[in-house]
Design a protein around this motif. Structure first.
Motif, PDB file in Angstrom:
ATOM      1  N   VAL A 437       0.834  -1.198   0.000  1.00 17.10           N
ATOM      2  CA  VAL A 437       0.000   0.000   0.000  1.00 17.10           C
ATOM      3  C   VAL A 437       0.871   1.253   0.000  1.00 17.10           C
ATOM      4  N   ALA A 438       2.040   1.162   0.632  1.00 19.16           N
ATOM      5  CA  ALA A 438       2.916   2.328   0.758  1.00 19.16           C
ATOM      6  C   ALA A 438       3.419   2.840  -0.578  1.00 19.16           C
ATOM      7  N   GLU A 439       3.197   2.091  -1.660  1.00 18.82           N
ATOM      8  CA  GLU A 439       3.601   2.560  -2.978  1.00 18.82           C
ATOM      9  C   GLU A 439       2.837   3.819  -3.387  1.00 18.82           C
ATOM     10  N   VAL A 440       1.740   4.138  -2.682  1.00 19.00           N
ATOM     11  CA  VAL A 440       0.997   5.354  -3.022  1.00 19.00           C
ATOM     12  C   VAL A 440       1.878   6.589  -2.903  1.00 19.00           C
ATOM     13  N   THR A 441       2.905   6.518  -2.050  1.00 17.92           N
ATOM     14  CA  THR A 441       3.836   7.651  -1.932  1.00 17.92           C
ATOM     15  C   THR A 441       4.559   7.891  -3.254  1.00 17.92           C
ATOM     16  N   LYS A 442       5.092   6.849  -3.850  1.00 20.08           N
ATOM     17  CA  LYS A 442       5.769   7.002  -5.135  1.00 20.08           C
ATOM     18  C   LYS A 442       4.792   7.406  -6.230  1.00 20.08           C
ATOM     19  N   ARG A 443       3.592   6.839  -6.176  1.00 21.69           N
ATOM     20  CA  ARG A 443       2.628   7.102  -7.241  1.00 21.69           C
ATOM     21  C   ARG A 443       2.101   8.532  -7.209  1.00 21.69           C
ATOM     22  N   VAL A 444       2.005   9.130  -6.026  1.00 20.63           N
ATOM     23  CA  VAL A 444       1.563  10.530  -5.993  1.00 20.63           C
ATOM     24  C   VAL A 444       2.675  11.439  -6.511  1.00 20.63           C
ATOM     25  N   ALA A 445       3.924  11.033  -6.306  1.00 22.64           N
ATOM     26  CA  ALA A 445       5.031  11.776  -6.921  1.00 22.64           C
ATOM     27  C   ALA A 445       4.973  11.636  -8.437  1.00 22.64           C
ATOM     28  N   GLY A 446       4.616  10.440  -8.907  1.00 19.24           N
ATOM     29  CA  GLY A 446       4.442  10.243 -10.343  1.00 19.24           C
ATOM     30  C   GLY A 446       3.330  11.106 -10.897  1.00 19.24           C
ATOM     31  N   ALA A 447       2.262  11.268 -10.107  1.00 20.41           N
ATOM     32  CA  ALA A 447       1.153  12.116 -10.543  1.00 20.41           C
ATOM     33  C   ALA A 447       1.590  13.567 -10.682  1.00 20.41           C
ATOM     34  N   TYR A 448       2.585  13.968  -9.908  1.00 16.32           N
ATOM     35  CA  TYR A 448       3.113  15.332 -10.017  1.00 16.32           C
ATOM     36  C   TYR A 448       3.866  15.518 -11.327  1.00 16.32           C
ATOM     37  N   PHE A 449       4.631  14.488 -11.733  1.00 17.96           N
ATOM     38  CA  PHE A 449       5.458  14.626 -12.936  1.00 17.96           C
ATOM     39  C   PHE A 449       4.745  14.229 -14.226  1.00 17.96           C
ATOM     40  N   SER A 450       3.666  13.472 -14.122  1.00 14.54           N
ATOM     41  CA  SER A 450       2.999  12.972 -15.335  1.00 14.54           C
ATOM     42  C   SER A 450       2.643  14.073 -16.335  1.00 14.54           C
ATOM     43  N   PRO A 451       1.954  15.132 -15.925  1.00 16.61           N
ATOM     44  CA  PRO A 451       1.619  16.169 -16.923  1.00 16.61           C
ATOM     45  C   PRO A 451       2.850  16.862 -17.488  1.00 16.61           C
ATOM     46  N   ARG A 452       3.924  16.917 -16.696  1.00 21.84           N
ATOM     47  CA  ARG A 452       5.142  17.557 -17.173  1.00 21.84           C
ATOM     48  C   ARG A 452       5.824  16.707 -18.252  1.00 21.84           C
TER      49      ARG A 452
END
Length: 471
Positions: A437-452
């Motif tokens: 479940v703790a992978e949500v930390t990495k995935r929210v960082a990915g959500a920050y960079f995705s549009p970029r």
């Protein structure tokens, strides 16, 4: 009167005081510790430890009642409330030796089981002891605040201190207060088979992100907890087994009543004016180095009237040790302090909420989120309700809100991130073992960079150029 001279006098053997005493003694200081009540303070005996033990029992009962989603027949749990409380006290007993007088005396701490009161700027009277110290740390904690509701004093009300004395399961528990303590106990008792009504004068979980709080409240209501908001208790009446709480135009009836409306600093017995220690409406006045208005006296934990969490007291203990033992001026920072409400789902916060971040950073703020229903482990365990939301300013997170499974554990990682002022690029570099479940930390960082990366025409042109010309 026995006279004692000591390097460090610690008043209060709760989590903060014990941390100071243990650390200072093991580093060679002469330490005296005062505690008239239970070693371990509120956290061990009445707060964090027993409440989480009760929540664990309630979780086990709920798992039986909600097993069908895993292909296992639902079973109505047979709850033995007396045995549940025996489990709670067994947990306390197992942890208690770590906080015991014997252990601390073994570390070299002089332990005196008396209440302390100041005689002057550097002297404290405790029973037949007169103690003079180079430095004094006040860590007397807090106690449940009991509001002056007419009639409350005439009924057998419970607080988080007396709740653990119950042996018979309440048929209908009325809870005054919709904060973390009230709602944790509400869900636990509902899962253990009680009817539960929570009466909150304002908004339940009002200090948390409203969207996250709404998700928690929705779950509690779905489980059968009756949560009344915007109605303050005007009067209480009745007797054991038949108690009424009157609000504006409504009467709520139950068999037991729990008061959970906040806490009050334990300062009445200290005689602080004799030491030149000033107080505020919420506790002892301290600066960012946790010094009081008497330079010889520090105060930590709940007694300062700030964030009232065990881990905050432990953090502040380290700050005081550096100053009292090494004369190193060290300041506290609250920007990375996490807190959590251990309902199901859990709710955790580190740093600024979205509202606070918008007020502080305005248009420079970016808010990114990732939903639990995209996390494979959460899906596998049917615990995919929730989300994580990060508040980011110029590539650096300034706060995170988590509501969902293991939110409290995940918040610990974000405390590390904020404490070290890491950037989202560093967060995105983490690798989590799959599936957690703790992978949500990495995935929210990915959500920050995705549009970029994916919505950036310049990036696409670079990729097309490289593919065309680089062999």
């Amino acid at each position: 009167m026995q006279t004692i001279k000591t390097d460090l006098l610690v008043i209060g053997a709760g989590s903060g005081g014990l941390s100071v005493a243990a650390g200072a003694a093991q580093m060679g200081a002469d330490v005296t510790l005062l505690e008239a009540g239970e070693m371990g303070g509120d956290c061990l005996n009445y707060g964090c430890v027993p409440s989480k033990a009760l929540l664990a029992a309630a979780k086990a009962a709920h798992a039986q009642a909600e097993a069908a989603r895993y292909g296992i027949a639902d079973v109505a749990p047979q709850v033995d409330y007396d045995a549940v409380m025996a489990h709670v006290h067994g947990v306390i007993d197992q942890i208690a030796p770590v906080d015991s007088q014997e252990r601390f005396e073994g570390l070299g701490v002089r332990v005196i089981r008396e209440t302390g009161r100041f005689k002057d700027m550097d002297t404290v009277i405790a029973g037949d002891h007169e103690i003079t110290a180079r430095r004094i740390v006040v860590a007397t904690g807090s106690s449940p605040f009991v509001p002056p509701i007419p009639g409350l004093e005439t009924v057998p009300y419970l607080t988080n201190e007396s709740l653990w004395e119950l042996r018979d399961r309440p048929e209908h528990l009325l809870i005054i207060g919709g904060g973390p303590i009230g709602l944790e106990m509400a869900q636990a008792h509902r899962r253990l088979g009680c009817k539960v009504t929570v009466i909150e004068a304002a908004k339940a979980l009002s200090k948390d992100d409203p969207e996250a709080a709404a998700l928690v409240l929705e779950r509690l209501r779905a489980e059968g907890v009756d949560i009344i908001e915007g109605q303050g208790a005007k009067a209480v009446r009745g007797s054991a087994g038949a108690i009424e709480v009157e609000t504006d135009g409504h009467i709520y009836r139950g068999t037991h009543i729990l008061v959970a409306v906040g806490r009050r600093a334990n300062i009445a017995a200290l005689d602080l004016p004799r030491a030149g220690v000033e107080t505020t409406k919420t506790g002892i006045k301290v600066d960012d180095r946790l010094r009081t208005t008497n330079s010889k006296v520090f105060a930590i934990g709940d007694v300062t009237g700030g964030l009232q969490f065990t881990h905050v007291a432990g953090y502040q203990a380290g700050i005081v040790i550096q100053q009292a033992l090494f004369a190193k001026p060290t300041r506290q920072s609250m920007s990375h302090i996490p807190w959590a409400t251990y309902t199901d789902p859990e709710l955790a916060q580190v740093g600024l909420t979205e509202a606070q971040a918008r007020d502080t950073h305005g248009d420079t703020l970016e808010v990114v989120r990732f939903d639990y229903h995209h996390n494979d482990r959460a899906i596998a365990e049917r615990r995919d309700t929730g989300w994580i939301k990060a508040m980011v300013v110029k590539g650096r997170p300034v706060g995170v809100t988590i509501v969902g499974a293991q939110a409290g554990d995940i918040a610990a990682t974000w405390s590390l991130i904020l404490a070290n002022r890491m950037k989202m690029s560093q967060v995105s570099a983490m690798v989590a073992p799959y599936p957690v479940v703790a992978e949500v930390t990495k995935r929210v960082a990915g959500a920050y960079f995705s549009p970029r990366l994916f919505d950036n025409e310049w990036v696409k042109r670079v990729v097309r150029t490289v593919q065309r010309w680089v062999p």
